[in-house]
Design an enzyme around this catalytic site. Structure first.
Site, PDB file in Angstrom:
ATOM      1  N   GLU A 320       0.826  -1.201   0.000  1.00 51.05           N
ATOM      2  CA  GLU A 320       0.000   0.000   0.000  1.00 51.05           C
ATOM      3  C   GLU A 320       0.862   1.255   0.000  1.00 51.05           C
ATOM      4  O   GLU A 320       1.700   1.442   0.885  1.00 51.05           O
ATOM      5  CB  GLU A 320      -0.905   0.031   1.226  1.00 51.05           C
ATOM      6  CG  GLU A 320      -1.917  -1.102   1.295  1.00 51.05           C
ATOM      7  CD  GLU A 320      -2.818  -0.999   2.504  1.00 51.05           C
ATOM      8  OE1 GLU A 320      -3.997  -1.335   2.374  1.00 51.05           O
ATOM      9  OE2 GLU A 320      -2.349  -0.593   3.594  1.00 51.05           O
ATOM     10  N   CYS A 321       0.667   2.119  -0.974  1.00 47.58           N
ATOM     11  CA  CYS A 321       1.302   3.423  -1.054  1.00 47.58           C
ATOM     12  C   CYS A 321       2.820   3.310  -0.885  1.00 47.58           C
ATOM     13  O   CYS A 321       3.512   2.885  -1.801  1.00 47.58           O
ATOM     14  CB  CYS A 321       0.698   4.375  -0.021  1.00 47.58           C
ATOM     15  SG  CYS A 321       1.005   6.121  -0.376  1.00 47.58           S
TER      16      CYS A 321
END
Length: 440
Positions: A320-321
């Protein structure tokens, strides 16, 4: 469950008024007085809760009527009220900003709002701002206000006298270095990066005590039904989670859900060049600040080799990110310097001076809708094509891309796992290939 407790939402007319540090200082003030304090944060935020957790001594959970759901908001508050002497909610941005806004949560919970207003350079207009906030919604209770950055007693008296009938100045807080924390492109510094944070919180608590803020807010009655137990979809499954200063953006509720579904969790530090545990069935690379530690991560051979090995074995990876940034071939930091990353996805990630992604979003899957948010200062330059996209809640338009490669599911999207336990379980059982097949 039903319980009565002193509670308030600490909010403001807008960002930059000082509500985060006022909330943290209030939590420490009452904790130091021997009270059990629980703090919650409205909406998606990883950084403020770190400081609020240090201030209160308890984990800080996110509450948001759309992202976490109204039922969960009520339940977490009612559960906390069973043991707490005080509940504080920190709002986000301005009181009425966003859809839903902080005001929506206060009304939903039946908790009064106490706005913090930066009174620097302001006199009687303080009363006008207070009156506008108090009258904007009839179903929202505002009776007390906090003035911040007050010049002295004469200034405080002027502010108090400006308030209309039914409004009270709870406290006038002077300018003080203890009520300031440095920030960077994504927000305030992480709690463990702040030197002498506990001493600063104690000092900030003393400032608030002298300003008359030791009084407890009004008591409210909170009630909710406890949620049903989640199925043990991840029973016996071993999930490795990266956690350090480079990968620190982790919702406590996400960890709780994985454990409730039976997963065995093991944390490790890529920043310290710790390898992905060999026995891990799945891996979670959460967001954080890989750009600030790109040089260290580029030299973390054990971590990078073990990450490639885990990926080559087709075992699930949720990146994630910041976690996705570490999976690219190259990460260009804020100075433009290129650093070699793990190379699970082709192309590069470039830091930007401007915000490139922001907002509440959702991801439709075969197992239901995952809700969450995005917030980043970087962009991808990659030949890889996303197999799906999130949807922006505010405009119902296409949001962040979701990339799949073997067991890897990568996106700028931060998932709130409890919003869809079935989809979460699938991500860590078999990855996005079964949850989001190509062409979906």
């Amino acid at each position: 469950m039903t319980a009565s407790v002193a509670a308030a939402m600490i909010t403001a007319p807008g960002s930059g008024q000082g509500k985060s540090l006022i909330t943290a200082a209030l939590a420490r003030l009452h904790r130091n007085a021997g009270r059990r304090v629980r703090v919650f944060k409205f909406g998606p935020d990883f950084l403020d809760p770190m400081v609020l957790e240090r201030a209160s001594g308890h984990p800080v959970y996110q509450l948001h009527p759309w992202m976490t759901g109204e039922a969960e908001c009520r339940w977490r508050l009612a559960e906390a009220a069973r043991e707490a002497d005080l509940i504080l909610l920190e709002g986000a941005m301005g009181l009425f900003d966003g859809e839903p806004s902080s005001a929506e949560l206060a009304v939903l919970a039946g908790i009064p709002a106490i706005p913090v207003i930066d009174a620097f350079g302001m006199a009687q207009t303080f009363g006008a701002v207070a009156l506008g906030l108090a009258r904007y919604r009839k179903d929202l209770e505002i009776r007390q206000l906090i003035a911040n950055r007050v010049a002295g007693q004469i200034h405080a008296d002027m502010l108090a006298e400006s308030l209309g009938e039914g409004l009270e100045l709870l406290g006038a807080v002077p300018q003080d270095a203890a009520l300031s924390i440095p920030d960077r492109h994504l927000g305030i510094l992480q709690a463990e990066e702040i030197d002498q944070l506990d001493a600063q919180l104690d000092a900030a608590a003393e400032v608030l005590q002298k300003a008359g803020l030791e009084r407890l807010p009004a008591r409210v009655t909170l009630s909710a039904e406890a949620p049903a137990d989640v199925p043990k979809h991840l029973a016996g499954r071993r999930i490795a989670i990266a956690r350090d200063r480079a990968f620190a953006f982790i919702y406590p509720a996400n960890v709780d859900l994985l454990q409730a579904m039976g997963a065995e969790l093991e944390f490790f530090s890529p920043q310290k060049d710790e390898a992905v545990p060999e026995h891990a069935d799945a891996l979670w690379l959460p967001g954080g600040y890989p750009e600030l530690h790109a040089g260290t991560l580029s030299q973390a051979r054990r971590f990078q080799d073990s990450l490639r090995q885990h990926h080559a074995g087709d075992r699930p990876i949720l990146a994630e990110c910041g976690g996705m940034m570490a999976c690219m071939e190259t990460l260009h930091d804020q100075g433009g310097m290129a650093h070699a990353m793990a190379g699970l996805l082709p192309g590069a990630c470039h830091m930007s001076e401007r915000l490139t992604g922001l907002g509440i979003q959702s991801l439709e899957t075969r197992r239901g809708t995952l809700r969450g948010h995005t917030f980043h200062h970087s962009r991808l330059d990659s030949p890889a094509r996303p197999v799906a996209r999130t949807r922006r809640q505010r405009f119902d338009s296409a949001g962040e891309g979701v990339f799949l490669d073997r067991g890897l599911t990568a996106s700028y999207f931060h998932s709130y796992f409890p919003s869809c336990p079935e989809a979460t379980a699938t991500l860590f059982q078999s990855g996005g290939q079964s949850l989001l097949p190509a062409g979906s």
